[in-house]
Design a protein around this motif. Structure first.
Motif, PDB file in Angstrom:
ATOM      1  N   HIS A 158     -36.829 -31.023  28.642  1.00 27.20           N
ATOM      2  CA  HIS A 158     -35.878 -31.265  27.505  1.00 27.20           C
ATOM      3  C   HIS A 158     -35.613 -29.810  26.988  1.00 27.20           C
ATOM      4  O   HIS A 158     -36.132 -28.865  27.221  1.00 27.20           O
ATOM      5  CB  HIS A 158     -36.234 -32.083  26.445  1.00 27.20           C
ATOM      6  N   CYS A 181     -30.476 -32.517  22.340  1.00 30.94           N
ATOM      7  CA  CYS A 181     -31.284 -32.150  23.777  1.00 30.94           C
ATOM      8  C   CYS A 181     -29.953 -31.613  24.656  1.00 30.94           C
ATOM      9  O   CYS A 181     -29.057 -32.128  25.133  1.00 30.94           O
ATOM     10  CB  CYS A 181     -31.781 -33.111  24.449  1.00 30.94           C
ATOM     11  N   GLU A 231     -30.929 -30.485  28.056  1.00 33.04           N
ATOM     12  CA  GLU A 231     -31.331 -30.376  29.355  1.00 33.04           C
ATOM     13  C   GLU A 231     -31.350 -31.755  29.737  1.00 33.04           C
ATOM     14  O   GLU A 231     -31.996 -32.626  29.326  1.00 33.04           O
ATOM     15  CB  GLU A 231     -32.509 -29.798  29.692  1.00 33.04           C
ATOM     16  N   LEU A 232     -30.472 -32.164  30.989  1.00 36.31           N
ATOM     17  CA  LEU A 232     -30.170 -33.638  31.463  1.00 36.31           C
ATOM     18  C   LEU A 232     -31.603 -34.063  31.654  1.00 36.31           C
ATOM     19  O   LEU A 232     -32.374 -33.401  32.221  1.00 36.31           O
ATOM     20  CB  LEU A 232     -29.472 -33.366  32.908  1.00 36.31           C
ATOM     21  N   CYS A 233     -31.823 -35.132  31.071  1.00 30.53           N
ATOM     22  CA  CYS A 233     -33.155 -35.700  31.150  1.00 30.53           C
ATOM     23  C   CYS A 233     -33.238 -37.117  31.543  1.00 30.53           C
ATOM     24  O   CYS A 233     -34.235 -37.635  31.074  1.00 30.53           O
ATOM     25  CB  CYS A 233     -33.947 -35.467  29.728  1.00 30.53           C
ATOM     26  N   HIS A 263     -29.526 -39.160  27.995  1.00 31.66           N
ATOM     27  CA  HIS A 263     -29.788 -37.632  27.567  1.00 31.66           C
ATOM     28  C   HIS A 263     -28.564 -37.377  26.621  1.00 31.66           C
ATOM     29  O   HIS A 263     -28.945 -36.724  25.441  1.00 31.66           O
ATOM     30  CB  HIS A 263     -29.561 -36.784  28.771  1.00 31.66           C
ATOM     31  N   MET A 308     -29.802 -38.144  22.837  1.00 30.53           N
ATOM     32  CA  MET A 308     -31.009 -37.446  22.531  1.00 30.53           C
ATOM     33  C   MET A 308     -31.076 -36.630  21.244  1.00 30.53           C
ATOM     34  O   MET A 308     -31.003 -35.307  21.495  1.00 30.53           O
ATOM     35  CB  MET A 308     -31.731 -36.857  23.730  1.00 30.53           C
TER      36      MET A 308
HETATM   37 CU1  CUA Z   1     -33.983 -34.648  26.584  1.00 35.59          CU
HETATM   38 CU2  CUA Z   1     -31.817 -34.177  27.399  1.00 35.59          CU
END
Ligand code: CUA
Ligand code: HEA
Ligand code: HEA
Ligand SMILES: [Cu+2]
Lengths: 339, 261, 686
Positions: free
Chosen positions: A169, A204, A206-208, A212, A215
């Motif tokens: 993340h 967030c 960063e693609l998670c 996402h 987040m």
């Molecule tokens: Cu955690 Cu995107």
């Protein structure tokens, strides 16, 4: 005046215009949105300087190009060759060396600015951050407080020690400017000195996974007094939470269940817990079950055992092997209270 | 220089180079077992690689004058040779990437489960196969088809031995010692992963090399090659030496560098 | 049926067979799961494979590409069933959520690719060689009309066209995906790809992620094919060679890209994946099976890129005409060399990084799994060690096209030829040393950030040399602006915007804000459009007459340009703006509190305008092949060798060899040209 003279004046004009255009859009002297940290100030300063150089370089290339297009056009039906100029070594050296120094300057100021951003305040206090799909939890080790909102006192440096429970993340509060990935298996550090009170969000970056986009948790910069009041309240709440329901609520926060399950019926990534206990739940395989202790325990132990209708399979809900039977019972006790 | 020799001295040179390589390999081994000197190992590996590239793979031929006629066999062979080397360069990056992975994940440690004797054994087998490959190619260069076939057959068998030694002996032994690529066993750590991917990827190249060797051997049997025209043989030989070249770096990286944990 | 137009016959077959495929898929589902699932992935995959294959069958009959595709389907099934059987014997479940289990799909995907290659017939000659047989130097084509493009040909001109058209198709597919997800982004909240949407086993947000990731990678693959198309067609002509150095390898490079594209697209149907084109673990270690198909597709496409780069390098070094010394090569050749050097070497790293994740998923090898002592950041190093240099693979040929076309349309020599040539090599070499600038926030070792900032900024210097030399070339020229020139000029402006937004990303502290926002998205669409898409269009308009003997329509070309350029500039500048405000990358929905709904709507509208302009281009392109105005002479009055012979280019290129007698861009001098054809050299040459 020769072509060079005209183009020279136009380049200067265009540079000024570009710069003021950017400034009018609020983009030259600072980045967007408002700056709310000491680090942001030095980052914005570098940005300002870069925008000036970029305005100039953009004009330097585009103006002579457009000028040539307007002035040195081939007339219709004409096919004449231009002057035979093959090159000019001095010129080539000039436009190699000057940009070389420019980029070295860029890098030098970049390194300087990075130094400012990373400057350590020995009085900084620590907050532990847990990132997991798809929410954040913040733990204040000094007070034993756990929260889904990050409260920070204005003017004091904080070090976030960040860990991830699952995938990568990235902690980003646009108003703070700084961004830092949270990587499984290591603790990454995020140092910031808030300078402007207000309510922001950590987003967030960063693609998670599927949620996402959602987040996001609140980040609130308080005055010192407000901050202390908030801490006191949290400490009190934690002390009160000695009942199973209270423990359950704490666990639901700590394990970020509340990132996907709402307590008031709002639709989130997972089904709401409001009025869940005792209700009839339709499952993806078409059957219906009563949400009793056994079903809820199973749902928490093994999210894939039964998938609630309209939710994706395999479940996006992670398993929680670390939860003990007692803890699960506490969470269910808390779910029972949500009516 | 190598290209104006007679057959006898060309074969003799192959022997000399082999002796150098063998000595260096043994030195490596003893350096590694007696004291920890990574930089020395690197120097020795690079020297071995240089010897192989120059004397066995004839890298200098890349700069040869192939004449002006683009339709001549010599010119086309030069073109092919350049293509092959570019391919090896590209393929070399795969192995460089694996080495980088190994260094990043294991640093100055290495799996203790590996059998040193077996490691040295398969390394020796591969090195000797390169020696016979060189003899085979030299034989072909002087039009000795029988000699070529005999030496290539030996190379092939040694290569097969290496392949079996790594995949069917070393892999099993290592697994029995507790080094696995972890089918769901978190305690394993990256040691097994690195070991199996490095040896596996190398073994895959050995396998393709074996197929290549079989093809040229079979074609030689049919009489396709002559002293003047045998690009296929040269290509197979260079490829085979390349596989050996990779092992020159992988052997110390897996068995010798750092401390065994 | 016999005397039907082949195209419509293909369409008919497509319709019938996709329905049949859908039926077969449903049937298989019932067999395995015991229930009917109309929106499931399996019928979709079968409909796609069957329909696609049947189209070519209708057009072309059972040979060439059709046979390849049929074999790929069969090969995939056999490979998959084989693994299923092994699993059965081992007591593991033989079938999974997507019909096959993951190992079955991976192995089947691989056998499918190999089967395609054998089926299409591109390795026939090599198999003969391995058996000690001889093959003729030149093959007679089975067809001499447009149908020759659907089967294996070793003629670099045919292969160039095959690459180019495939690239255009992929751009259309990737662009279509962009339009779909841009539609969802037109307003905050979910309206189009909602939680209720169900397609191929994915809901709206999952589908968004899959489409967004595939958009990125399909576009990148289309760039790789596009540059190969231009290079393949043009480089041998510029060198005066009869073909590439290794014609069969050339055909092979093209034909493995086709099953690779099929694999990439199949990931959409196998549960998709949600990692973006970068495929970072641990997320990619958890994604559905689609992830593996994506990895495998990219891996195979990577080999296509490696092998064609190898071919280009050998061709340039070994096949130049008499008198063409290094400093007398047309500038585009230099660009191709620089690009090929990167593609030849660095590509192995993306292949390796993806391969390691594949193994991690299949065998539990914990390379990037922190829980097993692996290192997730190692993946990023391996990945960017390719993927940064790759961006220069994308642009160097494009910048070469600009340098090649400018002198023709300003009728002046290229200013500072040597510097421009060397700057390509400079960019390529420095490009190898900068990869970690994508990882400033990744948590890698702190001390790496400043050196990588310096090296990254250094790339601006050789790039600047190109820009300044272009301006000096234009200066005091005699400029005319037909469509190819318009696109070349547009390319300069757009690439300049992209390039100048590079330094703020490269200076670490500003990047801490910009990383993973739409500012970056704006930056790279500008560099990619300026460095590839605009020059690609310029090259197509410019060399189209060489390939067909007809020219594309000027009016439509100008409409294309004047619709695309402003829409595109608005699109990317708008992206940068919303990015600064706080719009993150790769999100299906954004916070309405950011107050950027209006901006996003405008961005979506401009995306559709770009798409319309591209449709105009497509119409122009396919219409002009048969109906364009005839243009068989030296249409652009160029001094370059390929324009000194009539169009379309003869089958074996130049009937007489040429000798280089001047400089490539001696506009303004009236004496002898760049090349002189050698009389009576006995006709043929190589
Ligand atoms: Cu955690 Cu995107
Ligand atoms: C075609 C592709 C292309 C090209 C050519 C470039 C060129 C450059 N790029 Fe870009 N970049 C991408 C494609 C490209 N990029 C992509 C796809 C990504 C995102 C990947 C992802 O995450 O998905 C990316 C991301 C990216 C990042 C990471 C951002 C992040 O994720 O945080 C950075 C950081 O340094 C960067 C920098 C640069 C720089 C410095 C250049 C330089 O080469 C630019 C040089 C050019 C100029 C500077 C203009 C002309 C020069 C002059 C006029 C001379 C004078 C100039 C000066 C003195 C400054 N790029
Ligand atoms: C060649 C490279 C290329 C090209 C040309 C484009 C073109 C476009 N891109 Fe793309 N883009 C990337 C490469 C490219 N992109 C990459 C690498 C990413 C990163 C992905 C990631 O983060 O992982 C990305 C990401 C990306 C995003 C960010 C997604 C996100 O982070 O969530 C967005 C958002 O707007 C976007 C938009 C567009 C638009 C509107 C176009 C438009 O220009 C598209 C215009 C439309 C067309 C060109 C098609 C026209 C044709 C037809 C309509 C005909 C259809 C007919 C048939 C099928 C026969 N792109
Ligand atoms: Cu980069």
């Amino acid at each position: 005046m020769g072509h060079f003279g005209i183009v020279g004046i136009l380049v200067i004009l265009m540079t000024v215009l570009t710069y003021f255009g950017l400034d009018a859009a609020g983009l030259a002297k600072q980045m967007h949105p408002v700056a709310a940290s000491a680090q942001a100030a030095s980052i914005d300063q570098l940005w300002h300087w870069e925008m000036m150089v970029i305005s100039f370089l953009f004009s330097l290339i585009v103006v002579p190009m457009v000028y040539s297009l307007a002035v040195f056009r081939q007339k219709k039906g004409e096919l004449k060759d231009g002057e035979h100029i093959e090159g000019n070594t001095q010129l080539e050296i000039t436009w190699t060396v000057i940009p070389l120094f420019t980029v070295i300057a860029f890098a030098y100021f970049g390194a300087y600015s990075l130094g400012e951003v990373r400057r350590v305040d020995p009085d900084a206090f620590v907050v532990n951050v847990q990132a997991r799909q798809f929410s954040w939890t913040f733990e204040y080790p000094e007070y034993g407080v756990v929260s889904t909102e990050l409260h920070l006192p204005v003017g004091r440096q904080v070090v976030l020690k960040m860990e991830s429970a699952d995938v990568i993340h990235s902690f980003w509060v646009p108003e703070f400017r700084v961004k830092q990935d949270v990587v499984p298996g290591r603790v990454t550090e995020y140092r910031i000195t808030p300078t402007k009170e207000g309510s922001y969000k950590v987003r967030c970056a960063e693609l998670c996974g599927v949620s996402h986009a959602y987040m996001e948790n609140k980040v609130i910069v308080d005055s010192q007094a407000q901050y202390e009041a908030w801490v006191a309240e949290q400490v009190k709440l934690a002390a009160e939470a000695q009942t199973p329901e209270g423990q359950g609520k704490l666990l639901a926060t700590k394990n970020a269940c509340v990132g996907c399950h709402s307590a008031d019926g709002t639709a989130m990534t997972g089904p709401t817990w409001f009025n869940l206990y005792g209700s009839q739940v339709s499952l993806a395989d078409g059957s219906t079950v009563t949400a009793d202790e056994a079903f809820l325990t199973e749902s928490i132990r093994d999210p894939n055992a039964s998938i609630v209708a309209t939710f994706a399979s395999p479940s996006v809900m992670p398993p929680y092997p670390q939860l003990t039977d007692e803890e699960i019972a506490n969470i269910i006790a808390y779910i029972k209270t949500l009516k | 220089m190598a290209h104006s020799q007679d057959k006898h001295s060309a074969l003799g040179q192959g022997v000399t180079i082999f002796i150098y390589l063998a000595i260096l390999t043994l030195l490596e081994y003893f350096v590694a077992v007696s004291f920890n000197a990574t930089s020395l190992l690197v120097v020795m590996a690079v020297s071995k690689a240089a010897l192989v590239m120059y004397y066995y793979m004839h890298i200098y031929k890349l700069g040869a004058d192939d004449g002006a006629d683009p339709h001549s066999y010599a010119y086309k062979t030069g073109t092919n040779r350049f293509g092959l080397w570019l391919f090896l360069l590209s393929d070399g990056f795969v192995f460089a990437g694996l080495l980088a992975t190994r260094i990043n994940l294991l640093g100055f440690t290495r799996p203790h489960q590996l059998s040193q004797i077996l490691g040295l054994g398969v390394t020796a087998v591969l090195l000797i196969s390169s020696f016979f490959m060189n003899r085979g190619e030299t034989a072909m260069k002087y039009g000795d088809r029988k000699g070529f076939m005999l030496n290539t057959a030996i190379t092939f068998l040694l290569g097969l031995g290496f392949f079996i030694g790594v995949i069917f002996v070393e892999w099993r032994l290592a697994a029995a010692e507790g080094l696995t690529a972890s089918f769901g066993n978190p305690a394993d750590g990256p040691m097994g992963a690195v070991f199996y991917i490095m040896t596996g990827m190398h073994a895959f190249h050995v396998l393709t090399g074996l197929i290549f060797l079989y093809v040229v051997w079979n074609n030689a049997r049919k009489g396709v090659y002559t002293a003047e025209k045998h690009w296929g043989v040269e290509a197979a030989a260079v490829y085979w030496h390349f596989v050996d070249l990779v092992w020159i770096f992988f052997y110390p990286a897996l068995y010798l560098i750092g401390t065994a944990v | 049926m016999k005397n039907m137009n082949p195209f419509w016959r293909g369409m008919l077959a497509l319709l019938v067979f996709s329905l049949a495929g859908y039926g077969v898929g449903l049937g298989l589902d019932v067999l395995v799961d015991g229930k009917v699932n109309f929106s499931g992935p399996v019928p979709g995959v079968f409909a796609l494979f069957f329909g696609f294959t049947a189209f070519f069958l209708g057009v072309f009959g059972y040979r060439g590409i059709t046979r390849g595709l049929v074999w790929q389907v069969v090969g995939t099934l056999i490979g998959g069933l084989f693994v299923a059987l092994i699993r059965l014997v081992m007591g593991l479940p033989a079938f999974g959520d997507f019909f096959f289990t993951e190992p079955s799909w991976v192995f089947g995907g691989l056998t499918g690719v190999l089967s395609f290659i054998v089926g299409v017939g591109v390795v026939d000659d090599w198999i003969k060689w391995a058996r000690g047989l001889d093959t003729p130097e030149h093959h007679e084509e089975h067809y001499s009309d447009w149908r020759k493009y659907f089967g294996v040909s070793v003629d670099h001109k045919v292969i160039g066209v095959q690459y180019t058209v495939t690239a255009l198709l992929l751009i259309a597919v990737g662009g279509l995906f962009a339009l779909i997800f841009r539609t969802e982004l037109a307003a905050s909240k979910l309206q189009f790809l909602t939680d209720q949407t169900q397609l191929f086993g994915q809901n709206g947000p999952q589908l968004f992620n899959t489409l967004m990731s595939l958009h990125g990678m399909i576009m990148i693959v289309s760039i790789l094919l596009g540059i190969s198309g231009i290079i393949n067609y043009v480089v041998p002509l510029l060198l005066g060679a009869q073909d590439m150095a290794f014609p069969r390898l050339n055909a092979f490079s093209y034909w493995i890209a086709v099953p690779a594209a099929v694999l990439l697209l199949s990931s959409l149907f196998l549960g998709g994946f949600d990692t973006g084109w970068t495929g970072y673990p641990p997320l990619s270690a958890r994604a559905p099976v689609g992830m593996q198909m994506f990895f495998l597709g990219v891996f195979v496409a990577g080999w296509s890129s490696v092998l064609s780069a190898l071919n280009v390098l050998v061709t340039v070094v070994r096949m130049r005409s008499v008198g063409m010394t290094a400093m007398k090569m047309p500038i585009f050749v230099w660009a191709s060399v620089a690009t090929s050097l990167i593609a030849l070497t660095a590509t192995q790293f993306i292949g390796l990084s993806f391969q390691l994740v594949m193994f991690q998923r299949l065998f539990g090898m914990g390379f990037f799994d922190a829980a097993k002592g692996g290192n997730p950041i190692l993946f990023q190093h391996l990945f960017w060690f390719y993927s940064h240099p790759a961006v220069y693979v994308f642009v160097l040929p494009g910048l070469g096209v600009i340098s090649e076309l400018l002198p023709v349309f300003v009728r002046k020599p290229l200013f500072g030829y040597r510097w421009v040539a060397m700057s390509s090599l400079g960019i390529a070499l420095v490009g190898f040393l900068v990869w970690a600038h994508h990882m400033f926030t990744s948590g890698m070792n702190e001390y790496l950030r400043v050196p990588f900032m310096y090296s990254t900024l250094l790339v601006a210097v050789p790039t600047g040399v190109k820009f300044f030399s272009w301006v000096a070339t234009i200066w005091k020229g005699r400029i005319s602006t037909p469509t190819p020139m318009l696109f070349a000029l547009g390319a300069i402006v757009v690439f300049l915007l992209g390039g100048l937004t590079g330094p703020p990303n490269a200076t670490v502290s500003t990047d801490l804000h910009l990383h993973d926002t739409y500012f970056i998205v704006g930056h790279f669409h500008d560099t990619i459009f300026g460095g590839f898409v605009f020059p690609f269009f310029a090259a197509l308009y410019y060399w189209f007459p060489k390939a067909t003997g007809r020219r594309m329509n000027e009016t439509l070309g100008k409409i294309h340009f004047w619709l695309m350029t402003p829409s595109f500039l608005f699109l990317t500048l708008g992206m940068m703006y919303v990015g600064l405000i706080g719009m993150r990358r790769r999100i299906v929905d954004y916070d309405p509190a950011l107050l950027i709904d209006g901006w996003h709507l405008a961005l979506t509208v401009s995306a559709f305008l770009i798409a319309i302009s591209v449709l105009v281009f497509f119409y122009n392109f396919f219409y002009s092949i048969k109906n364009g105005e005839k243009a068989e002479g030296n249409l652009w009055h160029s001094r370059s060798p390929e324009w000194q012979v009539p169009s379309p280019m003869p089958v074996h290129n130049y009937d007489r060899p040429f000798e280089v007698v001047g400089e490539p861009y001696d506009y303004g001098l009236n004496d002898a040209g760049y090349v002189k054809f050698i009389e009576s050299a006995g006709g043929k040459h190589g």
